[in-house]
Design an enzyme around this catalytic site. Structure first.
Site, PDB file in Angstrom:
ATOM      1  N   GLY A  41       0.823  -1.220   0.000  1.00 43.01           N
ATOM      2  CA  GLY A  41       0.000   0.000   0.000  1.00 43.01           C
ATOM      3  C   GLY A  41       0.846   1.254   0.000  1.00 43.01           C
ATOM      4  O   GLY A  41       1.644   1.484  -0.905  1.00 43.01           O
ATOM      5  N   GLU A  52       2.757   1.059  11.442  1.00 40.17           N
ATOM      6  CA  GLU A  52       1.737   0.032  11.224  1.00 40.17           C
ATOM      7  C   GLU A  52       0.958  -0.315  12.494  1.00 40.17           C
ATOM      8  O   GLU A  52       0.189  -1.266  12.503  1.00 40.17           O
ATOM      9  CB  GLU A  52       2.388  -1.231  10.654  1.00 40.17           C
ATOM     10  CG  GLU A  52       3.065  -1.018   9.312  1.00 40.17           C
ATOM     11  CD  GLU A  52       2.095  -0.735   8.179  1.00 40.17           C
ATOM     12  OE1 GLU A  52       0.869  -0.913   8.358  1.00 40.17           O
ATOM     13  OE2 GLU A  52       2.564  -0.342   7.103  1.00 40.17           O
TER      14      GLU A  52
END
Length: 120
Positions: free
Chosen positions: A7, A72
């Protein structure tokens, strides 16, 4: 250790700068999984045998892992993390390569499925 990115960490993604000191190993790799639009400007991946996710593989120096884990939302505590960091097999030119990947752990992240168009 190798990391599969799918991504915003990919080339051209808004967080690719986190990988400035990492080495790009493969520009084209695929993993068995599905991508979801989180509605928060970044995708979430889950493992799936039915779909494939395209991504890149980077060799991550030890010094970069803390920043990537923070980005993350991964601390290693399954009770609070949004993502999990797991070893998976990805495919590169017909060969299996073992990498780490950040996978969605919190189902609230899995809003809209939109394969391959997320994070571009």
């Amino acid at each position: 250790m190798l990391l599969f990115v799918y991504g915003t960490l990919k080339q051209g993604g808004k967080y690719h700068c986190y990988l400035d000191e990492a080495e790009l190993v493969e520009e084209r790799a695929t993993a068995k999984g599905s991508l979801y639009d989180t509605g928060m400007g970044y995708p979430a991946m889950v493992l799936s045998k039915d779909c494939q996710v395209e991504g890149e593989i980077y060799d991550i120096p030890d010094v970069l892992w803390p920043a990537l884990d923070y980005l993350e939302d991964y601390s290693g505590n399954p009770e609070i993390d949004l993502y999990d960091k797991k070893k998976i097999q990805v495919e590169v030119d017909g060969k299996a390569v073992e990498t780490l990947v950040y996978l969605a752990k919190d189902e609230k992240l899995l809003k809209n499925q939109s394969p391959q168009e997320i994070g571009k």
